[in-house]
Design a protein around this motif. Sequence first.
Motif, PDB file in Angstrom:
ATOM      1  N   ALA A 141      54.413  38.650  43.278  1.00  0.00           N
ATOM      2  CA  ALA A 141      53.519  39.658  42.713  1.00  0.00           C
ATOM      3  C   ALA A 141      52.154  39.061  42.396  1.00  0.00           C
ATOM      4  CB  ALA A 141      54.153  40.253  41.450  1.00  0.00           C
ATOM      5  N   ARG A 142      52.126  37.856  41.847  1.00  0.00           N
ATOM      6  CA  ARG A 142      50.855  37.220  41.513  1.00  0.00           C
ATOM      7  C   ARG A 142      50.041  36.945  42.770  1.00  0.00           C
ATOM      8  NH1 ARG A 142      48.931  34.721  37.051  1.00  0.00           N
ATOM      9  NH2 ARG A 142      50.984  34.688  36.019  1.00  0.00           N
ATOM     10  N   LEU A 143      50.698  36.466  43.827  1.00  0.00           N
ATOM     11  CA  LEU A 143      49.995  36.190  45.074  1.00  0.00           C
ATOM     12  C   LEU A 143      49.347  37.455  45.625  1.00  0.00           C
ATOM     13  CD1 LEU A 143      52.471  33.789  46.912  1.00  0.00           C
ATOM     14  CD2 LEU A 143      50.249  33.189  45.929  1.00  0.00           C
ATOM     15  N   GLN A 148      44.808  39.744  46.552  1.00  0.00           N
ATOM     16  CA  GLN A 148      44.445  41.007  47.197  1.00  0.00           C
ATOM     17  C   GLN A 148      44.982  41.070  48.629  1.00  0.00           C
ATOM     18  OE1 GLN A 148      42.568  44.070  46.052  1.00  0.00           O
ATOM     19  NE2 GLN A 148      43.819  43.106  44.462  1.00  0.00           N
ATOM     20  N   VAL A 149      46.269  40.767  48.769  1.00  0.00           N
ATOM     21  CA  VAL A 149      46.939  40.822  50.067  1.00  0.00           C
ATOM     22  C   VAL A 149      48.210  41.649  49.923  1.00  0.00           C
ATOM     23  CG1 VAL A 149      46.019  38.603  50.852  1.00  0.00           C
ATOM     24  CG2 VAL A 149      48.219  38.688  49.645  1.00  0.00           C
ATOM     25  N   LEU A 189      53.535  46.710  51.066  1.00  0.00           N
ATOM     26  CA  LEU A 189      53.120  47.180  49.738  1.00  0.00           C
ATOM     27  C   LEU A 189      51.728  46.613  49.477  1.00  0.00           C
ATOM     28  CD1 LEU A 189      56.453  46.455  47.854  1.00  0.00           C
ATOM     29  CD2 LEU A 189      55.491  48.732  48.220  1.00  0.00           C
ATOM     30  N   GLN A 190      50.744  47.493  49.339  1.00  0.00           N
ATOM     31  CA  GLN A 190      49.394  47.051  49.053  1.00  0.00           C
ATOM     32  C   GLN A 190      49.263  46.705  47.564  1.00  0.00           C
ATOM     33  OE1 GLN A 190      47.352  46.508  51.511  1.00  0.00           O
ATOM     34  NE2 GLN A 190      48.725  47.439  53.035  1.00  0.00           N
ATOM     35  N   PRO A 191      48.274  45.877  47.205  1.00  0.00           N
ATOM     36  CA  PRO A 191      48.129  45.519  45.784  1.00  0.00           C
ATOM     37  C   PRO A 191      48.092  46.736  44.855  1.00  0.00           C
ATOM     38  CG  PRO A 191      46.725  44.129  47.130  1.00  0.00           C
ATOM     39  CD  PRO A 191      47.315  45.152  48.050  1.00  0.00           C
ATOM     40  N   THR A 215      59.155  44.219  39.839  1.00  0.00           N
ATOM     41  CA  THR A 215      60.196  45.246  39.908  1.00  0.00           C
ATOM     42  C   THR A 215      60.001  46.145  41.113  1.00  0.00           C
ATOM     43  OG1 THR A 215      60.513  45.246  37.504  1.00  0.00           O
ATOM     44  CG2 THR A 215      61.241  47.201  38.693  1.00  0.00           C
ATOM     45  N   VAL A 216      58.748  46.523  41.393  1.00  0.00           N
ATOM     46  CA  VAL A 216      58.461  47.358  42.567  1.00  0.00           C
ATOM     47  C   VAL A 216      58.886  46.635  43.848  1.00  0.00           C
ATOM     48  CG1 VAL A 216      56.632  48.434  43.950  1.00  0.00           C
ATOM     49  CG2 VAL A 216      56.562  48.586  41.453  1.00  0.00           C
ATOM     50  N   ILE A 217      58.554  45.355  43.948  1.00  0.00           N
ATOM     51  CA  ILE A 217      58.905  44.567  45.140  1.00  0.00           C
ATOM     52  C   ILE A 217      60.421  44.467  45.288  1.00  0.00           C
ATOM     53  CG2 ILE A 217      58.818  42.252  46.165  1.00  0.00           C
ATOM     54  CD1 ILE A 217      56.041  41.944  44.804  1.00  0.00           C
TER      55      ILE A 217
END
Length: 247
Positions: A141-143, A148-149, A189-191, A215-217
Amino acid sequence: MSRTSQRSTYRVLAGIAIPLYRLVAKISWRGTENFPATGGFVVAANHLTEIDPITVAYPVYKSGIMPRFLAKESLFRVPVLGRLLTHIGMVPVYRGTTRAKDSLEAAFVELNDGGAILVYPEGTVTRDPRMWPMRARTGAARLSLQGQVPVVPMAHWGDQNVLYRDPQGKRTFNLFPPKKVRVLIGEPLQPQDLMRPGQHTTDHPTADDLNYATTVIMDRITSLLSELRGEQAPSDRFDPRARKESR
């Protein structure tokens, strides 16, 4: 080492690993059209067993992309293996040390150069006895948010029939005949898809922001795995920390 040299070494290793892998696994996949054509991206996958790094990397590599893993720093200290990991541009993860941020910085450099970083958000092979994804760490998630990828979710099923690890850590090999392994790659999944309600920026995500995005990922990975297994995923996600189990 230059990128040209890294690619050459990668191709040599792939030429050795893939034929050996295909002796024990009959792999098929769907969804490679979901890999972005340009720009860096993160692939986030479930983790069933120690052989599935090949399962996860295989469809990425066959799509013409040289994937790199975030790998435990201890692997880089193993004779021969550590040198090979370095030569093909893998990124060491320094957990619980002052160098922890170095891993993310190296990954951001790769993503900024248009590369693909493969991440197991769970951090290790699942400890869930039902073999569903367990509670994850927030690195993927942080990456995505700070870099912004997009994150491309991936699920796979079947590796555990080749190498099974029970909840006590005992491993069982069953190499022949080759086992069926299936991979399903989801839409990116976009940022902005990972931003929680009320979140206005991704530059400095809070702990709540990262937990929400994770959680979304993991929900998306679990949904893909549910499709592969033809089963409904459990409503609860296994948490090794709550059970005081080591990762």
